[in-house]
Design a protein around this motif. Structure first.
Motif, PDB file in Angstrom:
ATOM      1  N   ILE A 162      46.746 -17.244   8.321  1.00  0.00           N
ATOM      2  CA  ILE A 162      46.467 -15.863   7.736  1.00  0.00           C
ATOM      3  C   ILE A 162      47.657 -15.537   6.740  1.00  0.00           C
ATOM      4  O   ILE A 162      47.502 -14.926   5.665  1.00  0.00           O
ATOM      5  CB  ILE A 162      46.838 -14.827   9.042  1.00  0.00           C
ATOM      6  CG1 ILE A 162      45.581 -14.869   9.881  1.00  0.00           C
ATOM      7  CG2 ILE A 162      47.150 -13.401   8.649  1.00  0.00           C
ATOM      8  CD1 ILE A 162      46.008 -14.137  11.084  1.00  0.00           C
ATOM      9  N   LEU A 163      48.854 -16.235   6.890  1.00  0.00           N
ATOM     10  CA  LEU A 163      49.900 -16.215   5.873  1.00  0.00           C
ATOM     11  C   LEU A 163      49.505 -17.028   4.741  1.00  0.00           C
ATOM     12  O   LEU A 163      49.800 -16.393   3.617  1.00  0.00           O
ATOM     13  CB  LEU A 163      51.311 -17.044   6.463  1.00  0.00           C
ATOM     14  CG  LEU A 163      52.132 -16.422   7.449  1.00  0.00           C
ATOM     15  CD1 LEU A 163      53.209 -17.435   8.072  1.00  0.00           C
ATOM     16  CD2 LEU A 163      52.536 -15.174   6.873  1.00  0.00           C
TER      17      LEU A 163
ATOM     18  N   LEU B  26      47.149 -14.479   2.877  1.00  0.00           N
ATOM     19  CA  LEU B  26      47.947 -13.353   2.369  1.00  0.00           C
ATOM     20  C   LEU B  26      48.717 -13.981   1.081  1.00  0.00           C
ATOM     21  O   LEU B  26      48.953 -13.192   0.079  1.00  0.00           O
ATOM     22  CB  LEU B  26      49.051 -12.831   3.382  1.00  0.00           C
ATOM     23  CG  LEU B  26      48.474 -12.144   4.427  1.00  0.00           C
ATOM     24  CD1 LEU B  26      49.557 -11.688   5.371  1.00  0.00           C
ATOM     25  CD2 LEU B  26      47.811 -10.858   4.013  1.00  0.00           C
TER      26      LEU B  26
ATOM     27  N   GLY C  68      46.136 -14.017  -2.008  1.00  0.00           N
ATOM     28  CA  GLY C  68      46.109 -12.984  -2.355  1.00  0.00           C
ATOM     29  C   GLY C  68      47.208 -12.282  -3.247  1.00  0.00           C
ATOM     30  O   GLY C  68      46.969 -11.689  -4.323  1.00  0.00           O
ATOM     31  N   LEU C  69      48.451 -12.561  -2.768  1.00  0.00           N
ATOM     32  CA  LEU C  69      49.549 -12.223  -3.554  1.00  0.00           C
ATOM     33  C   LEU C  69      49.709 -13.164  -4.920  1.00  0.00           C
ATOM     34  O   LEU C  69      50.016 -12.482  -6.001  1.00  0.00           O
ATOM     35  CB  LEU C  69      51.006 -12.416  -2.618  1.00  0.00           C
ATOM     36  CG  LEU C  69      52.139 -11.971  -3.288  1.00  0.00           C
ATOM     37  CD1 LEU C  69      52.196 -10.443  -3.681  1.00  0.00           C
ATOM     38  CD2 LEU C  69      53.290 -12.166  -2.244  1.00  0.00           C
TER      39      LEU C  69
ATOM     40  N   ILE D 284      38.885 -12.082  -0.273  1.00  0.00           N
ATOM     41  CA  ILE D 284      39.487 -12.324   1.034  1.00  0.00           C
ATOM     42  C   ILE D 284      38.595 -13.140   1.689  1.00  0.00           C
ATOM     43  O   ILE D 284      38.911 -14.058   2.638  1.00  0.00           O
ATOM     44  CB  ILE D 284      39.707 -10.969   1.808  1.00  0.00           C
ATOM     45  CG1 ILE D 284      40.705 -11.317   3.115  1.00  0.00           C
ATOM     46  CG2 ILE D 284      38.703 -10.173   2.164  1.00  0.00           C
ATOM     47  CD1 ILE D 284      41.371 -10.047   3.622  1.00  0.00           C
TER      48      ILE D 284
END
Lengths: 127, 424
Positions: A78-79, A82, A85-86, A97
Motif C-alpha cells: 500500500i505504501l 501511494l 502515485g506521489l 491506481i
C-alpha cells in the motif's frame, strides 16, 4: 485455528505461484497478480509458514506470525502504491491506481485475526 | 558432523550433566519472545522468513523513497534551469551543471539511505536482527564470514555506503574488515541502469537472465574473495557467534527516527562531501578546456575525452573504445554517471543511448563492460566510506587495487568465452 492456517496456506500459495509464473513468463497472468518473481517467492514463504504451522506442536505461533508477515507486506505494498502515485504527481506522469493494486492488499483483512491474537499475547505474556 | 560441532555438542552435554546435578528446575512461563522465536529460528522457515524481510527492507528503501528522491531531482533541475539562464555562460554552466547538478546528484541518494536506516533500525529495535544473524551464521561461516556479515552484504545490493556502515554491528575486527572489503562486489542499484541498458539492447530475449547473472557473479566473487582473504591474509576462523537474544520490544517512532537520522547524518557529512566534489570535478573534466569544448558542447575535445583516450588501450582488449573509457572514468565518481556520460558523449542524452550503442559495442564487449562496471573500483563515495570504516588508506588502496585486477581478469575471461562462443 488450524482451519485458518489451512485457508491462508492455500490462498497465499496460489497467489505466490501465480505471481511467480507471471514473473517467469514476463507478463501478469491475471489482474491483481503482478509479474513479480520476488513478490511471488515472498508469498510462497508466507504460505510455507502457515503450512509448517499445520504440523507443528505450537501451531498457533506459526498462524500468528504468518499473519503478521502477511499484514506487513500488505501495508508495504500500500505504501509503495501511494509512493508511486506521489511520484507520478512529482514527475508529471500518468498513473492509475488500478495498475498498482495487488492481491496482497486484498488479503490484508485475512491477516488481521492472527495479528490481533499476537498483539493480545504481547500484552498478556512477559516479554 | 564436523569437529567444532562435535565439541559444542560434547560441551553442552557436560554442561547439562553438571546443571542436572546442582540445579532444580521449575517450569518457566512461556514468554512472548518464545512464541516469535519458535517461528523465526525454525530450521525450515527461518531463512526464508529472513530473506522475505530483507526483501521488504529493499522495497521500503527503494520504492517508497522514490518520490522523495524525484522531488529532490526535480527541485535541483529547476534550480539548474534558472541558473542556465544567466548571461555569463561560464557561471551559468558552473551553477547549472556543477553546483545545482552536483547537489541534486548528491541529495537524491539521501532518501533511500535514510529509508534503509529506518527499516534496519525497526528490525534492530524489535530485537529481530540478532535472530537473523543466528539463522544465517552457518552458511556465512563456510565462506570465511559470519552471521552478522549477511545484512551488510544484502544491503550492498541497494547501496554500498549504508551497507559498509552497517558493519558497525560486528564486534570482531577481522570479520568486519573482510565484510567491508568484499562488500563493493555486491551489485548496488546504481549499476543496474548499465545492465538494463546493455542487456536490453544486446540480449533482448534473455535480458533478465543476463542482468540476474551479473548479480550472481557479484555474489560468487564476494564469496571467493572472502574465502581467499580469510585464508591468505587474515588467517584464523570467523569468530563464533556468541550473543544473547534480547526479548522482543516494540520500538517507538521517535527512537526509530532519531537513530536513523543519526546514521543518515554521518552519510551527509562524509559521503555527500566527497560526492559533491566528485560531481564538480566531472563537470570540470567534461567542459574544459572551455574554449575547445565550446562551453561543454564538444565533449570530444574535453579533458574527459583525453582521459578516455588514455584509458582506451587498457579496455581495448575487451572490444571497448575511448567512449567506454570516459564512461568508466565517470563511473569512478558514481556508477550512475556511466549511462549519462555515454549519452553526453554520443550527443543523444540519456534517453537516446540505446539507439546508438550498437555502433560502439558488440554483445561480447557489452558483457565485458557490464562485468567491469560490476567489479572495478567502487564509486568515490564508497571509497570515502571505506577509508572511514577501515580506518586506513592502505586497506582502502588494497580494495581498489584488488577490484581493478579482478575486473580486468573477469572481464577478460567473459569476453574471451563470449568471443569463443561466437557471441561477438
Amino acid at each position: 485455528m488450524r482451519w485458518n492456517s489451512a485457508i491462508l496456506f492455500i490462498v497465499t500459495l496460489a497467489a505466490g505461484l501465480i505471481e511467480l509464473a507471471g514473473g517467469l513468463k514476463g507478463e501478469a497472468v491475471f489482474q491483481l497478480f503482478p509479474s513479480d518473481v520476488f513478490g511471488g517467492l515472498v508469498m510462497l514463504t508466507i504460505s510455507a509458514v502457515f503450512l509448517r504451522g499445520l504440523t507443528h506442536r505450537e501451531h498457533y505461533a506459526f498462524y500468528e506470525f504468518g499473519s503478521l508477515i502477511l499484514l506487513t507486506f500488505s501495508i508495504l505494498y500500500i505504501l509503495v502504491m501511494l509512493a508511486n502515485g506521489l511520484d507520478a504527481v512529482i514527475v508529471g506522469e500518468e498513473w492509475s491506481i488500478v495498475d498498482d493494486l495487488r492481491i496482497e492488499m486484498i488479503l490484508l483483512p485475512l491477516a488481521i485475526p492472527g495479528t490481533s491474537r499476537l498483539i493480545k499475547e504481547r500484552r498478556e505474556l512477559p516479554p | 558432523m564436523d569437529f567444532v560441532s562435535e565439541l559444542a555438542v560434547a560441551r553442552y552435554e557436560k554442561i547439562g550433566e553438571i546443571v542436572g546435578k546442582c540445579v532444580e528446575r521449575v517450569e518457566k512461563p512461556k514468554t512472548f519472545s518464545d512464541i516469535i522465536d519458535t517461528v523465526v529460528t525454525d530450521k525450515y522457515v527461518g531463512i526464508p522468513i529472513f530473506l522475505a524481510l530483507m526483501w521488504a527492507v529493499f522495497q521500503f528503501a527503494y520504492s517508497v523513497s522514490a518520490p522523495f528522491s524525484d522531488a529532490i531531482d526535480v527541485f535541483f533541475s529547476w534550480c539548474g534551469d534558472i541558473a542556465s539562464g544567466i548571461e555569463n555562460s561560464y557561471v551559468a554552466s558552473f551553477l547549472s551543471d556543477g553546483f545545482f547538478g552536483g547537489w541534486g546528484f548528491v541529495l537524491v541518494f539521501l532518501p533511500p539511505i535514510a529509508f534503509v536506516f529506518i527499516a534496519l533500525t525497526i528490525l534492530e529495535q524489535t530485537g529481530y536482527l540478532p535472530r537473523a544473524a543466528f539463522v544465517v551464521d552457518r552458511a556465512m561461516t563456510k565462506v570465511g564470514l559470519q552471521g552478522k556479515s549477511f545484512i551488510p552484504m544484502l544491503l550492498g545490493f541497494g547501496c554500498n555506503i549504508p551497507a559498509i556502515m552497517a558493519t558497525r554491528t560486528m564486534e570482531d575486527d577481522v570479520d568486519r574488515k573482510i565484510t567491508i572489503m568484499v562488500n563493493p562486489l555486491m551489485s548496488c542499484s546504481a549499476r543496474l541502469p548499465v545492465y538494463v541498458l546493455f542487456a536490453g539492447v544486446f540480449f533482448k530475449e534473455v535480458a533478465g537472465a543476463v542482468v540476474t547473472s551479473m548479480y550472481l557473479l557479484g555474489i560468487l566473487l564476494a564469496a571467493i574473495m572472502a574465502t581467499l582473504f580469510r585464508k591468505f591474509i587474515f588467517g584464523g576462523k570467523p569468530s563464533p557467534l556468541l550473543m544473547e537474544l534480547p526479548p522482543y520490544e516494540t520500538p517507538t517512532l521517535r527512537s526509530v527516527l532519531m537513530n536513523a537520522w543519526g546514521k543518515t547524518l554521518i552519510f551527509l557529512k562524509k559521503a555527500a562531501t566527497i560526492l559533491f566534489i566528485g560531481a564538480i570535478i566531472m563537470w570540470f573534466l567534461t567542459t574544459h578546456p572551455w574554449d575547445a569544448t565550446n562551453g561543454g558542447e564538444l565533449i570530444e575535445n574535453s579533458y574527459a575525452s583525453m582521459i578516455g583516450h588514455a584509458v582506451e588501450p587498457i579496455v581495448k582488449p575487451f572490444g571497448l573504445d575511448w567512449t567506454a573509457g570516459v564512461a568508466l572514468v565517470g563511473g569512478f565518481m558514481a556508477k550512475e554517471i556511466v549511462v549519462g556520460t555515454l549519452g553526453m558523449i554520443y550527443g543523444v542524452g540519456e534517453e537516446g543511448v540505446a539507439d546508438v550503442i550498437p555502433q560502439h559495442f558488440t554483445p561480447a564487449s557489452a558483457l565485458a563492460l557490464m562485468a567491469i562496471t560490476l567489479i572495478y573500483v567502487p564509486c568515490l563515495a564508497t571509497i570515502g566510506i571505506l577509508r572511514q570504516e577501515l580506518g586506513s588508506w592502505k586497506w582502502t588502496a588494497f580494495v581498489v587495487a584488488y577490484e581493478l585486477v579482478l575486473a580486468y581478469v573477469v572481464a577478460g575471461i567473459i569476453y574471451g568465452i563470449a568471443v569463443g562462443l561466437g557471441v561477438a
